[in-house]
Structures are given as structure tokens and as C-alpha cells.
Design a protein around this motif. Structure first.
Motif, short mmCIF file in Angstrom:
data_model
loop_
_atom_site.label_atom_id
_atom_site.label_comp_id
_atom_site.label_asym_id
_atom_site.label_seq_id
_atom_site.Cartn_x
_atom_site.Cartn_y
_atom_site.Cartn_z
N LYS A 150 18.55 -58.97 64.07
CA LYS A 150 17.67 -58.25 63.15
C LYS A 150 16.28 -58.88 63.12
CE LYS A 150 19.22 -56.86 59.15
NZ LYS A 150 19.90 -56.87 57.83
N ALA A 154 13.09 -56.90 64.42
CA ALA A 154 12.08 -56.62 63.40
C ALA A 154 10.71 -57.11 63.86
CB ALA A 154 12.47 -57.29 62.09
N ASP A 160 12.46 -52.58 60.31
CA ASP A 160 13.88 -52.92 60.33
C ASP A 160 14.58 -52.14 61.44
OD1 ASP A 160 13.67 -54.66 58.23
OD2 ASP A 160 14.18 -53.17 56.70
#
Length: 287
Positions: A150, A154, A160
Motif C-alpha cells: 500500500k 500510494a 490509495d
């Protein structure tokens, strides 16, 4: 050839084992502990396990080398000081394992050998106890991979990442990613006394999650009533219990019950009314 005894900061007396008698091993300076440990390990491998002499040597090694546990535990201080006592105890378990497995013939400093054992034990402690809700080890490990993925995506996407993007990066089915993301919610738990939402908190509202999350289960009252009914049903005679079973267990009509008992439907109605009044009164008294 005689071997020299390392300097002891707390006395020169020796025990029956030929080892220095140390009144308070925990106060031995780390530098002295390193030198003394060599002598204690040398004697430990020839002493018979379980004897008082063996226990003295082993216990002294554990206490003298507590500085290694404190050093290793310091790496985890950011996890929260409330757990530090537990961390030190767990680290000591790692130290004991290192002492029991250390071999002087390897020509490796004990500190270099012991620290990985201590750190490993502490990491295992956090891995197994940091979750507010127990989840399988597979999902605990997946949480770490998801967190890294993530963060990477990101940064790369400036937003996201989606489940699909995470699944492609980790080469996992999307269902597994979803399962891992859901399991991540079990890592920490919030108090029901926390303010219910940022907006509520900003307005100075006293509403908490306990006020807005969940409600009374309507089935709970039914469970309580059934629990209270059990002893009351035992007080009925066999014929009355049979009528209750036929009416509410077998869902028979009053006419069918009358035919089964050889009485009129009206008589069954009066019997049921009397039985139910008795049971209802019994529940109200118990309540």
C-alpha cells in the motif's frame, strides 16, 4: 598450565566449582560480564546438569547478561512502555535459550550469539500478542506485506491503491487481499467510550460509539424467558406437559389435542389458559 581468573568487581572468593562467587551478578559491569562469562561457560559444559554447581553457573550467566536483554529490548521501546516489563521477561527467555545452546568452541562472542535469540523471542512476542483479535498467522504475515504494498503504490500512484492493484503487485487473488485487509482491522481495538466520529467530537458532543453502535438483541429476551420456563415446566404434571408439547412443540390445534386426549376443544382451551397463566405468573415472579 594454570589459567588466570578474570577480574571480579564484587569480590575474589570462589565456589566449590572454582568459579568466582558473585554476590549480585546483576550489578556486574557489561565489560566484566563478557570476561566472566567465558569462565562460567567453560565450567558449565563439564558440570553435571541439575546439580547445585550447574545451577549456580547457569543462573549467574543469566543474571550477568541481563544487559544484553535491556539492549535488545531498547529497540522496541517505541512499541509502548506499558509492555516493557513483559518485553524484558520475554527477552530473558531468549537469553536462556542462547545460554543453553552456546558453545565456546565456535570462537564466537557470546553477545553476538545471544542478541539474535533475544530479539527473535521479542519479535515473536509482539507478533503473537499485538493483535486485539486473534487471526491466523497467515493473515498476520499478509498484513505486513499489504502495508508495504500500500505504501509503495500510494507513493507511485499518489492515491490509495485498489484491491485489484494490490493483488497484481503481490501476485495474489483479490479475495486473499480482501481477507487480509479485513483481518488488519483486528490489529487494534478502539474503546466504545471513544467519541463517535470527528464531527461529533468537534461539536463537543458526548456521544460515544457505545451510544450509536449496536442495539439490544430482541432474541435475548426470548432466551431469558426460555431459561426461566425450564424449571416451571418441570412443576407441571405429565398431562399438562403433554398438552404444552402438543400445542407448542407439535403445533397441534386445540381440536386435535382434544381428540388425542378424548376431551372437548373447549376443555382443552380452559386447560391451556390455566397452564399458560401459571407459567406467565411464574416468570413474572422470577423476574
Amino acid at each position: 598450565m594454570a589459567t588466570s581468573t578474570p577480574p571480579v568487581s564484587c569480590g575474589e572468593a570462589t565456589t566449590a566449582t572454582g568459579l568466582p562467587e558473585i554476590a549480585d551478578p546483576g550489578k556486574v559491569a557489561p565489560r566484566d560480564a563478557r570476561e566472566l562469562s567465558k569462565s562460567f561457560f567453560d565450567r558449565l559444559r563439564v558440570l553435571e546438569e541439575g546439580t547445585p554447581e550447574y545451577q549456580y553457573a547457569r543462573n549467574t550467566l543469566i543474571e550477568m547478561n541481563q544487559s544484553l536483554v535491556r539492549f535488545a529490548a531498547g529497540r522496541f521501546r517505541s512499541r509502548g512502555s506499558g509492555e516493557m516489563e513483559d518485553v524484558l521477561q520475554v527477552g530473558t527467555i531468549g537469553l536462556i535459550k542462547a545460554i543453553d545452546r552456546f558453545d565456546l568452541t565456535r570462537e564466537v562472542e557470546f553477545a553476538s550469539f545471544a542478541v539474535p535469540y533475544i530479539v527473535g523471542e521479542i519479535k515473536r512476542f509482539f507478533r503473537d500478542t499485538s493483535w486485539a483479535v486473534h487471526v491466523p498467522r497467515r493473515l498476520q504475515e499478509l498484513r505486513v506485506e499489504l502495508a508495504k504494498a500500500k505504501e509503495l503504490l500510494a507513493t507511485r500512484l499518489d492515491r490509495d491503491p485498489t484491491v485489484k492493484e494490490l493483488a497484481e503487485l503481490l501476485d495474489l487473488p483479490e479475495d486473499d487481499v480482501v481477507e487480509g485487509l479485513v483481518a488488519t482491522n483486528g490489529y487494534t481495538a478502539g474503546s466504545l467510550d471513544m467519541p463517535a466520529g470527528d464531527e461529533s467530537h468537534a461539536r463537543g458532543s458526548t456521544r460515544t460509539f457505545a451510544d450509536v453502535v449496536g442495539e439490544d438483541d430482541p432474541a435475548m429476551e426470548k432466551v431469558e424467558n426460555l431459561h426461566a420456563l425450564a424449571p416451571l415446566l418441570e412443576q407441571l404434571d405429565e398431562r399438562e406437559r403433554r398438552i404444552v408439547r402438543m400445542r407448542f412443540g407439535g403445533e397441534m390445534t386445540q381440536s386435535q389435542i382434544g381428540a388425542e386426549l378424548g376431551v372437548s376443544q373447549m376443555h382443552v382451551s380452559r386447560l391451556l389458559s390455566r397452564i399458560l397463566t401459571r407459567l406467565r405468573d411464574g416468570i413474572l415472579v422470577d423476574g
